[in-house]
Design an enzyme around this catalytic site. Structure first.
Site, PDB file in Angstrom:
ATOM      1  N   HIS A  17       0.851  -1.204   0.000  1.00  0.00           N
ATOM      2  CA  HIS A  17       0.000   0.000   0.000  1.00  0.00           C
ATOM      3  C   HIS A  17       0.883   1.249   0.000  1.00  0.00           C
ATOM      4  O   HIS A  17       0.581   2.236  -0.677  1.00  0.00           O
ATOM      5  CB  HIS A  17      -0.896   0.023   1.252  1.00  0.00           C
ATOM      6  CG  HIS A  17      -1.942  -1.052   1.298  1.00  0.00           C
ATOM      7  ND1 HIS A  17      -2.165  -1.847   2.401  1.00  0.00           N
ATOM      8  CD2 HIS A  17      -2.845  -1.458   0.364  1.00  0.00           C
ATOM      9  CE1 HIS A  17      -3.156  -2.688   2.149  1.00  0.00           C
ATOM     10  NE2 HIS A  17      -3.596  -2.476   0.934  1.00  0.00           N
ATOM     11  N   LYS A  41     -18.193  -6.217   6.534  1.00  0.00           N
ATOM     12  CA  LYS A  41     -16.940  -6.975   6.443  1.00  0.00           C
ATOM     13  C   LYS A  41     -16.270  -6.975   7.814  1.00  0.00           C
ATOM     14  O   LYS A  41     -15.991  -5.897   8.363  1.00  0.00           O
ATOM     15  CB  LYS A  41     -16.035  -6.276   5.419  1.00  0.00           C
ATOM     16  CG  LYS A  41     -15.206  -7.218   4.573  1.00  0.00           C
ATOM     17  CD  LYS A  41     -14.586  -6.445   3.416  1.00  0.00           C
ATOM     18  CE  LYS A  41     -13.350  -7.098   2.863  1.00  0.00           C
ATOM     19  NZ  LYS A  41     -12.737  -6.295   1.797  1.00  0.00           N
ATOM     20  N   ARG A  92      -1.822  -6.010  -8.665  1.00  0.00           N
ATOM     21  CA  ARG A  92      -0.787  -7.017  -8.444  1.00  0.00           C
ATOM     22  C   ARG A  92      -0.824  -8.088  -9.524  1.00  0.00           C
ATOM     23  O   ARG A  92       0.140  -8.341 -10.198  1.00  0.00           O
ATOM     24  CB  ARG A  92      -0.976  -7.690  -7.069  1.00  0.00           C
ATOM     25  CG  ARG A  92      -0.472  -6.866  -5.927  1.00  0.00           C
ATOM     26  CD  ARG A  92      -1.093  -7.294  -4.630  1.00  0.00           C
ATOM     27  NE  ARG A  92      -2.542  -7.097  -4.681  1.00  0.00           N
ATOM     28  CZ  ARG A  92      -3.355  -7.267  -3.672  1.00  0.00           C
ATOM     29  NH1 ARG A  92      -2.894  -7.680  -2.519  1.00  0.00           N
ATOM     30  NH2 ARG A  92      -4.648  -7.043  -3.787  1.00  0.00           N
ATOM     31  N   SER A 130      -2.900  -7.764   2.679  1.00  0.00           N
ATOM     32  CA  SER A 130      -3.212  -7.672   4.112  1.00  0.00           C
ATOM     33  C   SER A 130      -3.469  -9.068   4.683  1.00  0.00           C
ATOM     34  O   SER A 130      -3.081  -9.377   5.812  1.00  0.00           O
ATOM     35  CB  SER A 130      -4.449  -6.800   4.331  1.00  0.00           C
ATOM     36  OG  SER A 130      -4.217  -5.490   3.890  1.00  0.00           O
TER      37      SER A 130
END
Ligand code: ADP
Length: 162
Positions: A17, A41, A92, A130
């Site tokens: 990040h 979430k 990514r 993460s």
């Protein structure tokens, strides 16, 4: 004034990040990091904790044109509220691309004047997410190099006590 928003869960904020943020900081006058407060979430860190960990990393990196906030609701509404004409995202792998492609189409439909800008992941962090940090830290593994140094202690403690 070129204003952008870098939205995400940042649960927790990683060196990947930070790479994306560094690119945004050099291209835009003002970068808002928008921590998504998504009640649906289940997150490991509260929005407030995530804002604090990002603010620490921003201060360590000496970025002077960054504001960190949490937001809820639609991203395009938040972007409009803060006057951002650009959304920043990182890519990514192909899986990120497919997801981002869909989100981009929805955001364009909702707010055609807001453009999304993508940065390719730094190859040395292209494996990093993460969830990887949570998995490694949860087993007591060393997360140095995966998250900014200033946040290692608080992230490790939380993951070990879960
Ligand atoms: P979200 O739940 O919105 O995907 P994340 O915190 O997982 O939130 O990611 C926020 C943004 O940062 C996304 O655009 C994601 O692709 C990007 N990102 C995450 N990890 C990396 C990394 N290692 N390198 C580059 N971009 C990344």
């Amino acid at each position: 004034m070129r204003i952008c928003v870098y939205p995400g869960s940042f649960d927790p904020f990683t060196e990947g990040h930070l790479d994306v943020l560094r690119n945004a900081v050099s291209l835009f006058d003002c970068v808002y990091v928008g921590v998504l407060n998504n009640a649906a979430k289940r997150a490991t860190f509260t929005p407030k904790e995530r804002v604090q960990m990002i603010e620490r990393a921003v201060s360590d990196a000496d970025f002077t044109n960054v504001k960190v906030e949490s937001f809820d609701g639609l991203l395009v509404d938040y972007a409009t509220r803060i006057g951002a004409s650009y959304i920043i995202r990182g890519l990514r792998a192909i899986t990120d691309f497919e997801y981002e492609f869909q989100i981009d189409a929805i955001n364009r439909h909702l707010q055609p004047h807001i453009q999304t800008v993508y940065f390719m992941a730094n190859p040395s962090h292209s494996f990093l997410s993460s969830s990887t940090v949570k998995e490694i830290g949860g087993y007591g593994g060393n997360i140095r190099g995966l998250v900014p140094d200033c946040n290692i202690k608080m992230i490790t403690e939380r993951l070990m006590n879960q």
